[in-house]
Design an enzyme around this catalytic site. Structure first.
Site, PDB file in Angstrom:
ATOM      1  N   CYS A  32     -25.312 -25.031   6.977  1.00  6.37           N
ATOM      2  CA  CYS A  32     -25.316 -25.207   5.516  1.00  6.37           C
ATOM      3  C   CYS A  32     -26.717 -25.589   5.013  1.00  6.37           C
ATOM      4  O   CYS A  32     -27.282 -26.605   5.429  1.00  6.37           O
ATOM      5  CB  CYS A  32     -24.320 -26.294   5.123  1.00  6.37           C
ATOM      6  SG  CYS A  32     -24.442 -26.764   3.392  1.00  6.37           S
ATOM      7  N   VAL A  72     -19.823 -29.904   1.563  1.00  4.85           N
ATOM      8  CA  VAL A  72     -20.770 -30.777   2.262  1.00  4.85           C
ATOM      9  C   VAL A  72     -22.174 -30.502   1.702  1.00  4.85           C
ATOM     10  O   VAL A  72     -22.397 -29.416   1.172  1.00  4.85           O
ATOM     11  CB  VAL A  72     -20.731 -30.531   3.796  1.00  4.85           C
ATOM     12  CG1 VAL A  72     -19.390 -30.925   4.352  1.00  4.85           C
ATOM     13  CG2 VAL A  72     -21.081 -29.094   4.166  1.00  4.85           C
ATOM     14  N   SER A  85     -26.220 -32.790  -2.560  1.00  5.96           N
ATOM     15  CA  SER A  85     -27.436 -32.981  -1.751  1.00  5.96           C
ATOM     16  C   SER A  85     -28.516 -33.771  -2.498  1.00  5.96           C
ATOM     17  O   SER A  85     -29.158 -34.659  -1.920  1.00  5.96           O
ATOM     18  CB  SER A  85     -27.978 -31.635  -1.283  1.00  5.96           C
ATOM     19  OG  SER A  85     -28.154 -30.739  -2.364  1.00  5.96           O
TER      20      SER A  85
HETATM   21  N1  LIG Z   1     -24.157 -28.471  -5.038  1.00  6.09           N
HETATM   22  C1  LIG Z   1     -23.768 -28.807  -3.697  1.00  6.09           C
HETATM   23  C2  LIG Z   1     -23.472 -27.523  -2.956  1.00  6.09           C
HETATM   24  C3  LIG Z   1     -22.929 -27.782  -1.540  1.00  6.09           C
HETATM   25  C4  LIG Z   1     -22.266 -26.528  -0.946  1.00  6.09           C
HETATM   26  O1  LIG Z   1     -22.029 -25.534  -1.638  1.00  6.09           O
HETATM   27  N2  LIG Z   1     -21.996 -26.578   0.365  1.00  6.09           N
HETATM   28  C5  LIG Z   1     -21.280 -25.480   0.977  1.00  6.09           C
HETATM   29  C6  LIG Z   1     -21.721 -25.203   2.402  1.00  6.09           C
HETATM   30  S1  LIG Z   1     -23.327 -24.495   2.503  1.00  6.09           S
HETATM   31  C7  LIG Z   1     -19.810 -25.838   1.092  1.00  6.09           C
HETATM   32  O2  LIG Z   1     -19.475 -26.940   1.440  1.00  6.09           O
HETATM   33  N3  LIG Z   1     -18.964 -24.854   0.837  1.00  6.09           N
HETATM   34  C8  LIG Z   1     -17.540 -24.997   0.952  1.00  6.09           C
HETATM   35  C9  LIG Z   1     -16.828 -24.453  -0.250  1.00  6.09           C
HETATM   36  O3  LIG Z   1     -17.508 -24.008  -1.188  1.00  6.09           O
HETATM   37  O4  LIG Z   1     -15.619 -24.479  -0.255  1.00  6.09           O
HETATM   38  C10 LIG Z   1     -24.897 -29.638  -3.061  1.00  6.09           C
HETATM   39  O5  LIG Z   1     -26.047 -29.495  -3.471  1.00  6.09           O
HETATM   40  O6  LIG Z   1     -24.610 -30.458  -2.164  1.00  6.09           O
END
Ligand SMILES: N[C@@H](CCC(=O)N[C@@H](CS)C(=O)NCC(=O)O)C(=O)O
Length: 251
Positions: A32, A72, A85
């Site tokens: 990720c 995450v 993040s």
């Molecule tokens: N805006 C969030 C985005 C986090 C994100 O999209 N993480 C992805 C993995 S790269 C995730 O957990 N995806 C699972 C989903 O969308 O269900 C951040 O900056 O932490």
């Protein structure tokens, strides 16, 4: 960093490993890019942490108890939980002020935030450029090249240092980096996306300097690993979260 917890991803039906009092925990996914932002800060500052990787296709219920959006990275420290993040990284930078990453000047800090918060267009172009070019639709490619031109100009405006932070790396460098590490995969499919000294000299130099940072070396995957994961995610629709791990033994 210290960790007794397996790197294999935890999915639906599996119990959350018991939290140890006083130990910072990161819920992550090995490939990720958002979680990598937080891992970069953790590594750069040498923060002791244990990591629990999540199977994001078969999410355990307890992930939603911590983060209702079910994504995450998530940070947990005793009864404190943070997600997003940028929020996680700002918190870590305040709590571990050594090797400060955010500028102290509020204007510069806001400018840096603007730089990485507005990278959504670059991120969304990532998976659109290849299919677009195949259909002779260059919209996403143009959007990506415009984003590169913007970062190039920003680096020039920040003086001679190789980083967005000047001579020293700053939060913006770590917030932007994960997508540039993954760019090599796209470069092999669409060579026009390659950043070189001849088209974006400051960005090319930035990438070289970033690869030298211990935090990048510690958190990065090579092109083949990224390519394998992206294919499993986007083409096979069966993300290989545990790709490259050797021992299936769970603690
Ligand atoms: N805006 C969030 C985005 C986090 C994100 O999209 N993480 C992805 C993995 S790269 C995730 O957990 N995806 C699972 C989903 O969308 O269900 C951040 O900056 O932490």
């Amino acid at each position: 960093m210290t960790s007794e917890i397996t790197e294999f991803s935890f999915g639906k039906g599996q119990a959350c490993p018991p939290l140890k009092p006083g130990v910072l925990r990161l819920y992550s996914m090995r490939f990720c890019p958002y979680a990598q932002r937080t891992r970069l800060v953790i590594e750069h500052k040498g923060i002791p942490v244990e990591t629990v990787n999540i199977n994001l296709k078969r999410k355990p219920k307890w992930l939603f108890d911590m983060n209702p959006t079910g994504v995450v990275p998530v940070l947990q420290w005793n009864d404190r939980v943070l997600y997003e993040s940028g929020t996680c990284n700002d918190y870590l930078d305040d709590v571990y002020p050594e090797q400060k990453l955010n500028p102290t000047d509020p204007y510069q800090r806001a400018r840096d935030r603007q730089l990485w918060e507005s990278m959504g267009k670059l991120i969304s172009s990532f998976y659109e450029v290849g299919p677009g070019v195949q259909k002779k639709d260059y919209t996403a490619l143009d959007r990506m090249l415009r984003a590169f031109a913007r970062y190039e100009k920003e680096l020039v405006s920040r003086g001679d240092g190789p980083f967005f932070g000047g001579k020293k790396v700053c939060m913006a460098d770590f917030m932007l980096w994960p997508w540039f590490e993954r760019l090599q995969v796209l470069n092999s499919v669409v060579p026009e996306t390659t950043i070189k000294d001849s088209n974006f000299p400051r960005l090319a130099s930035w990438i070289r300097h970033m690869y030298e940072l211990p935090a990048v070396k510690k958190t990065m995957f090579d092109k083949d690993h990224h390519a394998h994961f992206m294919k499993s995610l986007k083409i096979d629709k069966n993300p290989d979260y545990d790709y490259g791990l050797v021992s299936p033994a769970r603690l």
